[in-house]
Design an enzyme around this catalytic site. Structure first.
Site, PDB file in Angstrom:
ATOM      1  N   ASP A 140      -6.463   8.225   0.917  1.00  0.00           N
ATOM      2  CA  ASP A 140      -5.458   8.626   1.893  1.00  0.00           C
ATOM      3  C   ASP A 140      -6.157   9.332   3.046  1.00  0.00           C
ATOM      4  O   ASP A 140      -6.965  10.252   2.828  1.00  0.00           O
ATOM      5  CB  ASP A 140      -4.435   9.570   1.256  1.00  0.00           C
ATOM      6  CG  ASP A 140      -3.526   8.855   0.264  1.00  0.00           C
ATOM      7  OD1 ASP A 140      -3.707   7.634   0.068  1.00  0.00           O
ATOM      8  OD2 ASP A 140      -2.641   9.516  -0.312  1.00  0.00           O
TER       9      ASP A 140
ATOM     10  N   ASP B  28       9.520   3.295  -1.725  1.00  0.00           N
ATOM     11  CA  ASP B  28       9.266   4.713  -1.996  1.00  0.00           C
ATOM     12  C   ASP B  28      10.603   5.377  -2.288  1.00  0.00           C
ATOM     13  O   ASP B  28      11.509   5.370  -1.440  1.00  0.00           O
ATOM     14  CB  ASP B  28       8.611   5.384  -0.789  1.00  0.00           C
ATOM     15  CG  ASP B  28       7.309   4.692  -0.382  1.00  0.00           C
ATOM     16  OD1 ASP B  28       6.608   4.209  -1.282  1.00  0.00           O
ATOM     17  OD2 ASP B  28       7.013   4.639   0.823  1.00  0.00           O
TER      18      ASP B  28
END
Length: 243
Positions: free
Chosen positions: A10, A131
């Site tokens: 990330d 998500d």
């Protein structure tokens, strides 16, 4: 069907980080050489990598392009990239750069036809991010929660050529609570699209549980913090997934 283990990188301001529950103010920095981290994962045996441009997810456009280019150049396997990919131009740019798959989240809810067209034009290249926070789809870097359920969003993309669904339980991401295997398997059984599990992986047991459900349509699992904190050995995780 062998479970794919995707180590995660990330990116925030060019650094390798992990967030807690998707909160940009709760970031732990794990390094400032993303390409070197990608190479280390490859040397441990990983053939797939999951990369997220966190700044891009909030901005709606690429913010860590230089770091992504370095990762793609360094990693010999398949790179899957998400974060702020909301236009046709950005999809084309990343494929031209050598990214194997792009992950589309916010645009999947707001502009589904864009995703369907991309899936038709790039067979096997488009992943839809589902998500969920308490079962409802979260968008814009998880900053907003919709009224659409995860399963309802997923069903919109059946039969259009989407490679996989990336399911993340936002409340568990980066929290080391264990992967929400039950919700992930429920989604995989509800649709005919392979599902990648994400969020909360904390130990080898999570990998084993998901591998057992590969037959239900679980294609892979993404793990980040557990690797960086040393709670999960990548080589061991790959061995369990392969077995």
């Amino acid at each position: 069907m062998t479970l794919i283990v995707f180590p995660a990188i990330d990116l925030k301001a060019g650094q390798v980080v992990r967030l807690a529950e998707g909160d940009m103010d709760r970031a732990t920095i794990y390094g400032d050489e993303p390409a070197a981290q990608a190479l280390a994962f490859a040397q441990a045996g990983a053939g797939h990598l999951h990369v997220v441009d966190l700044d891009g997810a909030f901005a709606g456009e690429s913010r860590n392009g230089e770091a992504v280019r370095g990762i793609v150049a360094a990693f010999p396997g398949h790179v899957q990239l998400g974060g702020g990919i909301r236009t046709r131009e950005s999809v084309e740019r990343w494929f031209d750069l050598g990214v194997a798959r792009v992950v589309i989240g916010t645009a999947a809810l707001e502009d589904p036809e864009f995703v369907r067209a991309a899936a038709r034009d790039y067979p096997g290249g488009i992943v839809v991010a589902v998500d969920a926070r308490d079962g409802l789809v979260a968008t814009k870097g998880w900053a907003e929660v919709s009224t659409t359920s995860a399963a309802d969003l997923a069903r919109r993309f059946e039969d259009v050529g989407v490679a996989a669904l990336l399911f993340t339980d936002v409340g568990r991401d980066g929290m080391m609570k264990g992967c929400n295997v039950e919700a992930t398997v429920d989604l995989a059984r509800a649709v005919d699209i392979p599902v990648i599990a994400s969020g909360g992986v904390k130990e080898i047991g999570d990998i084993h549980l998901l591998a057992v459900h590969a037959k239900d349509g679980i294609e892979g699992v993404i793990t980040g913090r557990a690797l960086y904190d040393g709670r999960l050995d990548l080589a061991a995780a790959l061995a369990v997934a392969a077995a």
